[in-house]
Design a protein around this motif. Structure first.
Motif: not given
Length: 181
Positions: A36-37, A40, A43-44
């Motif tokens: 997930r990290e 993330d 995606e950022t």
């Protein structure tokens, strides 16, 4: 009938199985949290990002890439890179750079003009651990335009100085001549 183990041994075995199961569950939860990290982060970041496997199949694209190419990841993921981005295949020099990184496993940074968008991109191409590539790109069209404007201005200055009926020179802050017509 004989019992293969005592009640105390049975409790001990069950406790050991439960402890191993709990440890596996915790390890899996840590792995999911790390994934997930990673997602993330991808995606950022502002860079458009695409991951392809060793067979050039697109495995991941981030939101910045979706915005840049005005396409959806549901359309792109699973496609071959060359089919999703045919202009990359048509640009022989860029295609060879991509293939070269895939072959040599040595990262490259290039400036690439992507004709369908009429934009310049600075592209970092890095080998991935699964045998494929990670490709990061950022739009540098404005920077290239400023550079081209500066280069044209310098060309005009030199042409003007070369045609001037007098000698012209430019010095730096220490008085050293940096240009002489």
């Amino acid at each position: 009938i004989t019992k293969p183990f005592t009640a105390r041994e049975l409790v001990g075995r069950v406790a050991a199985v439960l402890a191993r199961t709990a440890a596996r569950r915790e390890a899996l939860e840590r792995e999911v949290a790390l994934e997930r990290e990673r997602i993330d982060v991808l995606e950022t970041i502002g860079d458009a990002f695409i991951a392809v496997d060793a067979g050039w199949t697109i495995r991941y694209v981030n939101a910045a890439l979706e915005r840049t190419v005005d396409g959806s990841r549901s359309q792109l993921v699973g496609m071959r890179h060359w089919d999703a981005f045919p202009a990359d295949a048509e640009d022989a020099a860029y295609a060879e750079i991509l293939r070269g990184v895939m072959r040599t496993r040595r990262p490259q940074r290039v400036e690439h003009f992507y004709a369908p968008l009429d934009r310049w991109f600075e592209v970092d191409i890095t080998p991935s651990s699964n045998g494929g590539l990670h490709i990061y790109g950022r739009d540098i069209t404005a920077r290239r335009a400023r550079f081209d404007t500066l280069r044209e201005s310098e060309r005009l200055l030199r042409a003007t100085a070369d045609q001037a009926p007098a000698m012209l020179w430019i010095t730096d802050t220490e008085g050293m001549c940096t240009f002489l017509s």
